[in-house]
Design an enzyme around this catalytic site. Structure first.
Site, PDB file in Angstrom:
ATOM      1  N   GLU A 158      11.900  33.910  12.921  1.00 19.81           N
ATOM      2  CA  GLU A 158      11.273  32.614  12.628  1.00 19.81           C
ATOM      3  C   GLU A 158      12.404  31.610  12.516  1.00 19.81           C
ATOM      4  OE1 GLU A 158       8.225  31.980  12.754  1.00 19.81           O
ATOM      5  OE2 GLU A 158       7.483  34.024  12.802  1.00 19.81           O
ATOM      6  N   GLY A 187      19.980  33.429  14.178  1.00 19.04           N
ATOM      7  CA  GLY A 187      18.961  34.281  14.804  1.00 19.04           C
ATOM      8  C   GLY A 187      19.506  34.981  16.046  1.00 19.04           C
ATOM      9  N   LYS A 195      17.572  40.703   1.855  1.00 10.89           N
ATOM     10  CA  LYS A 195      18.745  39.864   1.574  1.00 10.89           C
ATOM     11  C   LYS A 195      18.299  38.407   1.436  1.00 10.89           C
ATOM     12  CE  LYS A 195      21.808  37.418   3.689  1.00 10.89           C
ATOM     13  NZ  LYS A 195      22.057  36.424   2.637  1.00 10.89           N
ATOM     14  N   GLU A 244      17.123  19.766  15.394  1.00  9.45           N
ATOM     15  CA  GLU A 244      16.535  19.894  14.061  1.00  9.45           C
ATOM     16  C   GLU A 244      17.510  19.285  13.047  1.00  9.45           C
ATOM     17  OE1 GLU A 244      16.301  23.895  12.265  1.00  9.45           O
ATOM     18  OE2 GLU A 244      14.209  23.379  11.907  1.00  9.45           O
ATOM     19  N   GLY A 261      15.498  31.814   9.632  1.00  7.47           N
ATOM     20  CA  GLY A 261      16.707  31.011   9.448  1.00  7.47           C
ATOM     21  C   GLY A 261      16.988  30.182  10.685  1.00  7.47           C
ATOM     22  N   CYS A 307      11.253  23.903   8.529  1.00  4.02           N
ATOM     23  CA  CYS A 307      11.246  24.212   9.961  1.00  4.02           C
ATOM     24  C   CYS A 307      10.049  23.539  10.614  1.00  4.02           C
ATOM     25  CB  CYS A 307      11.197  25.715  10.168  1.00  4.02           C
ATOM     26  SG  CYS A 307       9.916  26.484   9.186  1.00  4.02           S
TER      27      CYS A 307
HETATM   28  P1  NAD Z   1      20.808  30.378   8.140  1.00  6.18           P
HETATM   29  O1  NAD Z   1      20.484  30.854   9.498  1.00  6.18           O
HETATM   30  O2  NAD Z   1      22.123  29.801   7.888  1.00  6.18           O
HETATM   31  O3  NAD Z   1      20.668  31.587   7.085  1.00  6.18           O
HETATM   32  C1  NAD Z   1      19.485  32.340   6.993  1.00  6.18           C
HETATM   33  C2  NAD Z   1      19.824  33.683   6.349  1.00  6.18           C
HETATM   34  O4  NAD Z   1      20.644  34.420   7.246  1.00  6.18           O
HETATM   35  C3  NAD Z   1      20.593  33.582   5.039  1.00  6.18           C
HETATM   36  O5  NAD Z   1      20.141  34.587   4.164  1.00  6.18           O
HETATM   37  C4  NAD Z   1      22.027  33.836   5.477  1.00  6.18           C
HETATM   38  O6  NAD Z   1      22.847  34.353   4.469  1.00  6.18           O
HETATM   39  C5  NAD Z   1      21.815  34.867   6.582  1.00  6.18           C
HETATM   40  N1  NAD Z   1      22.916  34.980   7.555  1.00  6.18           N
HETATM   41  C6  NAD Z   1      23.881  34.060   7.835  1.00  6.18           C
HETATM   42  N2  NAD Z   1      24.697  34.546   8.799  1.00  6.18           N
HETATM   43  C7  NAD Z   1      24.237  35.783   9.131  1.00  6.18           C
HETATM   44  C8  NAD Z   1      24.644  36.761  10.086  1.00  6.18           C
HETATM   45  N3  NAD Z   1      25.693  36.573  10.878  1.00  6.18           N
HETATM   46  N4  NAD Z   1      23.908  37.887  10.181  1.00  6.18           N
HETATM   47  C9  NAD Z   1      22.817  38.086   9.403  1.00  6.18           C
HETATM   48  N5  NAD Z   1      22.396  37.200   8.478  1.00  6.18           N
HETATM   49  C10 NAD Z   1      23.090  36.043   8.350  1.00  6.18           C
HETATM   50  O7  NAD Z   1      19.609  29.400   7.762  1.00  6.18           O
HETATM   51  P2  NAD Z   1      19.453  28.511   6.459  1.00  6.18           P
HETATM   52  O8  NAD Z   1      20.438  27.402   6.565  1.00  6.18           O
HETATM   53  O9  NAD Z   1      19.433  29.372   5.256  1.00  6.18           O
HETATM   54  O10 NAD Z   1      17.967  27.926   6.655  1.00  6.18           O
HETATM   55  C11 NAD Z   1      17.680  26.839   7.462  1.00  6.18           C
HETATM   56  C12 NAD Z   1      17.175  27.265   8.823  1.00  6.18           C
HETATM   57  O11 NAD Z   1      16.068  28.146   8.679  1.00  6.18           O
HETATM   58  C13 NAD Z   1      16.663  26.114   9.633  1.00  6.18           C
HETATM   59  O12 NAD Z   1      17.174  26.166  10.939  1.00  6.18           O
HETATM   60  C14 NAD Z   1      15.153  26.303   9.646  1.00  6.18           C
HETATM   61  O13 NAD Z   1      14.511  25.741  10.733  1.00  6.18           O
HETATM   62  C15 NAD Z   1      15.021  27.762   9.576  1.00  6.18           C
HETATM   63  N6  NAD Z   1      13.708  28.149   9.010  1.00  6.18           N
HETATM   64  C16 NAD Z   1      12.705  28.592   9.846  1.00  6.18           C
HETATM   65  C17 NAD Z   1      11.456  28.908   9.340  1.00  6.18           C
HETATM   66  C18 NAD Z   1      10.342  29.371  10.240  1.00  6.18           C
HETATM   67  O14 NAD Z   1       9.368  29.920   9.735  1.00  6.18           O
HETATM   68  N7  NAD Z   1      10.424  29.172  11.546  1.00  6.18           N
HETATM   69  C19 NAD Z   1      11.223  28.819   7.981  1.00  6.18           C
HETATM   70  C20 NAD Z   1      12.250  28.388   7.149  1.00  6.18           C
HETATM   71  C21 NAD Z   1      13.501  28.061   7.687  1.00  6.18           C
END
Ligand code: NAD
Length: 480
Positions: free
Chosen positions: A251, A234, A176, A384, A229, A285
């Site tokens: 992650e 998470g 996804k 963050e 994410g 991140c």
């Molecule tokens: P997000 O958590 O909003 O979304 C991430 C993914 O999860 C998307 O595909 C989203 O549609 C999905 N999602 C949203 N709600 C969900 C739910 N209830 N159940 C399952 N899936 C769901 O994150 P974002 O805004 O897309 O990305 C930014 C975040 O990602 C930041 O906090 C960043 O630090 C983190 N990030 C971490 C790493 C790492 O390697 N540690 C890398 C990149 C981004």
């Protein structure tokens, strides 16, 4: 780039489909619509999980050589469509072309690397026992059907870091992508669809987190979820996964530090501070958003950094030599400007930036921003931000720098700058972070582990650790 059409956002069992959920995709530089993607819902996800489950018996028994061939074919396919992928990445994410090229090259390197590991992935290894009466061997078997959920900040890259090892391990996949940045992901999926995988091994369902991500995390046929994410989501993924006791790799976020030691080369320190704060407009991140500078260098560092930040070119990512593009969408733009306001309200001193880029008539452009005198209990210092915002802090000693760097609920990465290498290595050893760079930019090789301490991660991606995240370990013990 114009692409105003409705794209199929679902790929199940070897077939592209238009799902029932229309997702609008925009160009963050112009705020104009790029495309509509016909993504899926819970019913679509159900069909994808069923297809993956049906394909598992065959793919899990495929040879390492067969998996390696597919992974190499994907790498070659990405190479062949490199320019197209760069263009899609820059138009949908707002990254300057040079940054998009780095992303695409990372994807190629990751698929090639796991092609190399795939060959050995299915082989058993002998285990020495303290007995003549038994023999034992260890098998590493694919853990089953896996769900991969990825964010918008490095589309394709976060996907490759999960997908390549999952396929190398012999798992079947439901992916996804983020609903914000599906365009390059769809092109990558088209390449994968042509790479020779049996139908049902790779499935993709675009959609929102609630419509597709949450049921994916909860589906009993999914053995493991690998999620990248935000921490908030998470936690929700972990909660859904707990219902069926499935494995999770997470992650998540970071609030990483860059430590400028007293022995640092000033030019290098400023260059790495800019890269750590403003690459991908700070939407990383791994952003080193807290810069801790040795007392003796502080004034010179601030003067040089201020001059460098003033020279950063922010604008259309398709213009050659652009340093920084826009933030990814309106929500992220508002969120980052809100953090800047909250920092000002908390009493932090704004050194430069702090507003939208004045000469851009549209688009989500925020100036590279630097704060000093940031209260250590403020959100600006602790949370963050995911935007182009650096916080500087003068430190009196190595011990103070370390204490401040480690005083975070996160522990993803850290950077150390110093010509006294003994001190730099000592500091690296004491940092609570999964990856520490010394005098180096944030270069990431597929061979090195990715992931962090504390609330930044559960598990590691990349390297052999990324592969074992998708494997079960089986011991077979026989009496002689
Ligand atoms: P997000 O958590 O909003 O979304 C991430 C993914 O999860 C998307 O595909 C989203 O549609 C999905 N999602 C949203 N709600 C969900 C739910 N209830 N159940 C399952 N899936 C769901 O994150 P974002 O805004 O897309 O990305 C930014 C975040 O990602 C930041 O906090 C960043 O630090 C983190 N990030 C971490 C790493 C790492 O390697 N540690 C890398 C990149 C981004």
């Amino acid at each position: 780039m114009t692409l105003k059409q409705t794209l199929p956002g679902v790929y199940i069992d070897g077939l592209w489909q238009h799902g029932p959920q229309l997702l609008g995709v925009i160009n963050p530089s112009t705020e104009q619509a790029l495309a509509l993607v016909a993504g899926g819902d819970g019913k679509t996800l159900n069909a994808a999980a069923a297809a993956a489950q049906a394909a598992f018996a065959g793919w899990s028994r495929s040879s390492g050589a067969q998996r390696a061939d597919v992974l190499r074919a994907i790498a070659r396919g990405v190479e062949a469509r490199r320019e197209r992928l760069i263009e899609l990445q820059s138009s949908n994410s707002g990254k300057p072309l040079g940054e998009s090229a780095i992303d695409v090259d990372d994807v190629i390197a990751t698929f090639d690397y796991y092609a190399g590991l795939a060959a050995a992935a299915g082989q058993d290894s002998a285990l020495a026992l303290p007995s003549d009466e038994f023999v034992a061997r260890v098998r590493r078997e694919p853990c089953g059907v896996v769900g991969l959920i990825v964010p918008w900040n490095f589309p394709m890259v976060t996907t490759a870091w999960k997908l390549a090892p999952a396929l190398a391990a012999g798992c079947c996949v439901v992916l996804k992508p983020s609903e914000v940045t599906p365009l390059a992901e769809l092109e990558l999926a088209a390449i994968i669809a042509e790479a020779g995988l049996p139908n049902g091994v790779f499935n993709l369902v675009c959609g929102t987190g609630l419509a597709v991500g949450a049921p994916l995390a909860g589906d009993p046929r999914i053995a493991k979820v690998s999620f990248t994410g935000s921490n908030a989501v998470g936690v929700q993924v972990m909660q859904r996964a707990a219902e069926t006791v499935k494995g999770v790799s997470l992650e998540l976020g970071g609030k990483s530090a860059l430590l400028v030691l007293a022995s640092a080369d000033l030019e290098l320190a400023v260059e790495l501070a800019c890269a750590g704060g403003f690459f991908n407009a700070g939407q990383m991140c791994s952003a080193t958003s807290r810069v801790l500078i040795a007392d003796a260098l502080y004034e010179d560092f601030v003067a040089l950094l201020t001059a460098r930040v003033a020279a950063i070119r922010v604008g259309d990512p398709f213009v050659a030599e652009q340093d920084m593009g826009p933030l990814v969408n309106a929500a992220q733009y508002r969120r980052v400007l809100g953090h800047i306001d909250s920092g000002l309200n908390a009493g932090a001193r704004l050194l430069c930036g702090g507003a939208r880029v004045a000469d851009q008539p549209c688009g989500y452009f925020v100036q590279p921003t630097v704060f000093t005198e940031v209260p250590l209990d403020s959100a600006l210092w602790r949370e963050e931000i995911f935007g182009p915002v650096l916080c500087l802090k003068r430190v009196a000693s190595e011990a103070e720098a370390l204490a401040l760097a480690n005083d975070s609920e996160y522990g993803l990465v850290a950077s150390v700058v110093g010509q006294d290498l003994e001190a730099a290595e000592r500091v690296a050893n004491a940092l609570q972070a999964g990856l520490v760079w010394i005098n180096a930019p944030q270069v990431i090789f597929p061979q090195t582990a990715w992931g962090g301490y504390k609330q930044s991660s559960i598990g590691r991606e990349l390297g052999p650790w990324g592969l074992s995240a998708f494997q079960e370990i089986k011991h077979v013990l026989r009496a002689l």
